[in-house]
Design an enzyme around this catalytic site. Structure first.
Site, short mmCIF file in Angstrom:
data_model
loop_
_atom_site.label_atom_id
_atom_site.label_comp_id
_atom_site.label_asym_id
_atom_site.label_seq_id
_atom_site.Cartn_x
_atom_site.Cartn_y
_atom_site.Cartn_z
CB CYS A 36 -44.27 21.86 -19.66
SG CYS A 36 -45.59 22.80 -18.78
CG ASP A 38 -48.00 20.62 -17.90
OD1 ASP A 38 -48.20 19.74 -18.77
OD2 ASP A 38 -47.42 20.68 -16.96
CB CYS A 61 -46.58 18.15 -13.81
SG CYS A 61 -46.51 19.82 -12.98
CB CYS A 105 -46.29 23.66 -11.63
SG CYS A 105 -44.60 22.92 -12.17
#
Ligand code: FES
Length: 145
Positions: A36, A38, A61, A105
């Site tokens: 992603c 991130d 996120c 996450c």
């Protein structure tokens, strides 16, 4: 497992604690998720064996921001030994759960803290691997954004 974000997650997402950089940090760790993109950067200030201050910057996120926020709250003032015991599972529990596809996450926060502690030991000329263990940088788990 939570299906949606709890009010507590939303509260930490909209009002995250300990955001920013620590100018006098003596340990800095950065972890990214290759899929992603991130990225999380964690700054710690260690005095004796205690993490007296901690800040983070997350380009990521809402779950990554909320988990970083609560994780920094949970380890601020704790010893390095206590901080290393903090698992992403404990962070997710403290948040009242996360949707299943957002659990990964929370791994960013756990690993970024470990990376910052590893950096602290390296700066002292100590090999961190026997103490901190392997760090999962750029883990490749799927991110459903
Ligand atoms: Fe990548 Fe949450 S950390 S979507």
């Amino acid at each position: 497992m939570a299906q949606y974000y709890s009010d507590f997650v939303m509260e930490h997402f909209t009002n995250p604690r300990n955001v920013g950089e620590l100018e006098d940090a003596n340990g800095v760790g950065e972890i990214g998720n290759a899929k992603c993109g991130d990225i999380m950067k964690m700054y710690i200030k260690v005095e004796g064996d205690r993490i007296v201050d901690i800040k983070f910057k997350t380009f990521g996120c809402g779950s990554a921001i909320a988990t970083s926020s609560i994780a920094t709250e949970m380890i601020k003032g704790k010893t390095i030994e206590e901080a290393l015991k903090l698992t992403n599972k404990a962070v997710v529990e403290a948040l009242g759960g996360l949707p299943a596809h957002k659990i990964h996450c929370s791994v960013l926060a756990e690993q970024a803290i470990k990376a910052a502690i590893a950096d602290y030991y390296k700066r002292q000329g100590i090999d961190p691997t026997p103490i901190v263990g392997e760090i999962q940088d750029h883990h490749e788990e799927a991110c459903d954004i």
